[in-house]
Design a protein around this motif. Structure first.
Motif, PDB file in Angstrom:
ATOM      1  N   GLY A 151      -0.167 -21.170   8.474  1.00 33.60           N
ATOM      2  CA  GLY A 151      -0.659 -20.238   9.475  1.00 33.60           C
ATOM      3  C   GLY A 151      -0.551 -20.809  10.880  1.00 33.60           C
ATOM      4  O   GLY A 151      -0.125 -20.130  11.825  1.00 33.60           O
ATOM      5  N   ALA A 155       2.002 -19.462  13.911  1.00 35.27           N
ATOM      6  CA  ALA A 155       1.484 -19.089  15.230  1.00 35.27           C
ATOM      7  C   ALA A 155       2.252 -19.804  16.338  1.00 35.27           C
ATOM      8  O   ALA A 155       2.551 -19.215  17.387  1.00 35.27           O
ATOM      9  CB  ALA A 155      -0.002 -19.422  15.311  1.00 35.27           C
ATOM     10  N   LEU A 255       4.667 -13.218   8.203  1.00 32.76           N
ATOM     11  CA  LEU A 255       3.463 -13.328   7.377  1.00 32.76           C
ATOM     12  C   LEU A 255       3.704 -12.744   5.985  1.00 32.76           C
ATOM     13  O   LEU A 255       3.275 -13.308   4.971  1.00 32.76           O
ATOM     14  CB  LEU A 255       2.310 -12.587   8.057  1.00 32.76           C
ATOM     15  N   TYR A 285      -3.770 -18.419  11.121  1.00 26.67           N
ATOM     16  CA  TYR A 285      -2.829 -17.759  12.032  1.00 26.67           C
ATOM     17  C   TYR A 285      -3.578 -17.066  13.168  1.00 26.67           C
ATOM     18  O   TYR A 285      -3.179 -17.172  14.345  1.00 26.67           O
ATOM     19  CB  TYR A 285      -1.973 -16.755  11.261  1.00 26.67           C
ATOM     20  N   SER A 289      -3.027 -18.124  17.003  1.00 25.12           N
ATOM     21  CA  SER A 289      -2.176 -17.189  17.740  1.00 25.12           C
ATOM     22  C   SER A 289      -2.944 -16.267  18.671  1.00 25.12           C
ATOM     23  O   SER A 289      -2.385 -15.735  19.637  1.00 25.12           O
ATOM     24  CB  SER A 289      -1.370 -16.321  16.764  1.00 25.12           C
TER      25      SER A 289
END
Length: 350
Positions: A151, A155, A255, A285, A289
């Motif tokens: 994750g 990101a 994803l 993530y 992100s």
């Protein structure tokens, strides 16, 4: 030269490649170079990979370098696959942005005088074979942390500025076109190129058109972010490999691709690549992100992912059947398309 390499003595072909590499590395490094340990690496359905060690006599690159050569094989998984020049440019951009990737060294538009582009990059150590990553007891600790690490890595990829030099020529939606529409249009071309009936895939295209979500702001997408394209050690993720499908698109595509059943390698109860659940992957993530993960969009792109891999497998079979690349690997890949077709039908039924 390509056909000649396939029909002459393998040892002689390796020796020729070694000599070509020594010449090329010496030109790029500005010092004499000696190549040793040259051997093909397993995997890589559309690109060839070789491990080698290069001893450079002087200059800025003086010393011993553990390298990987990636070069064109002949044919491609789909129309989405970029050239080695673009892949090398992407690798340079993401390496500079702090993504865990091998260090890029040099690009060669025609390494051996046969029109096959190639580049050299750092050789990382670890495991890349999917079934070993999801099953090896020695990697149990890695599996415990991989969902969060993946994750975080994803990101970082999605934060790379699409205006970064080297990324301007990547595939991207046309003005007024969404990433979903662009992908569907490309898959339709790939299906037509296969030139044989596949009703499940035709139905899949219809479903994808009917359920398109609202457009998302395009970001740099890896395009093949999955177990099998990660270098993994006991501590977890060491590097993200194989950037030949990089493009600008919906971040949910990456994803979802990581969760496609084919990349769970038999561990179907662990949707994130056969190593863990979705929740820590999504949470990591989102933290890194600043974007919210939309499960409905992930589901849409998971349907899309099964379509893409089915078409990729069929395209591989065409490479073999057409004589582009006579090999048992693309021939066998063509036979597994039915697995993705079944998964596609199951997903569409809800």
């Amino acid at each position: 030269r390509t056909m000649q390499d396939q029909t002459t003595d393998p040892a002689a072909a390796v020796a020729r490649l070694g000599a070509d590499l020594e010449r090329f590395i010496a030109e790029q490094a500005g010092a004499a170079a000696r190549v040793s340990g040259l051997k093909p690496l397993a995997g890589g359905a559309s690109q060839e990979a070789w491990a080698l060690d290069a001893e450079i006599a002087g200059g800025a690159f003086a010393g011993r370098h553990a390298l990987v050569l990636r070069r064109d094989m002949g044919g491609a998984l789909s129309s989405a696959v970029i050239g080695r020049d673009q892949e090398f440019a992407v690798l340079r951009a993401v390496h500079a942005a702090g993504v865990r990737v091998p260090r890029p060294y040099w690009y060669a538009p025609d390494l051996s005088g046969n029109g096959r582009a190639a580049f050299l990059m750092e050789r990382l150590s670890g495991e890349t074979i999917g079934r070993r990553i999801v099953q090896d007891p020695a990697l149990a600790g890695a599996r415990a942390v991989l969902p969060e690490q993946l994750g975080d890595a994803l990101a970082t990829i999605h934060r790379v500025d699409p205006a970064t030099p080297g990324l301007e020529s990547l595939h991207r939606p046309a003005p007024g076109q969404s990433a979903e529409e662009a992908t569907i249009a490309r898959m339709e071309l790939d299906l037509r190129a296969i030139d044989e009936p596949h009703p499940a895939l035709e139905l899949g295209l219809h479903w994808l058109r009917a359920h398109r979500p609202a457009p998302a702001t395009p970001v740099l997408v890896h395009g093949d972010f999955r177990v099998g394209n990660f270098m993994v050690g006991p501590e977890g993720l060491r590097g993200v490999l194989d950037w030949e499908n990089a493009h600008l698109g919906d971040p949910h595509a990456d994803l979802a691709w990581c969760c496609v059943r084919a990349w769970r390698f038999g561990q179907d109860d662990l949707p994130v690549g056969g190593v863990g659940p979705r929740a820590p992957f999504y949470a990591a993530y989102e933290r890194a992100s600043g974007r919210r993960v939309d499960p409905a969009r992930v589901f849409y792109w998971e349907v899309m992912g099964n379509m893409q891999w089915a078409l990729g497998a069929l395209g591989q079979a065409r490479r073999h059947l057409s004589g582009q690349e006579r090999s048992i690997e693309p021939a066998s890949l063509g036979r597994i398309a039915a697995e993705m077709e079944l998964e596609l039908l199951d997903l569409m039924q809800g």
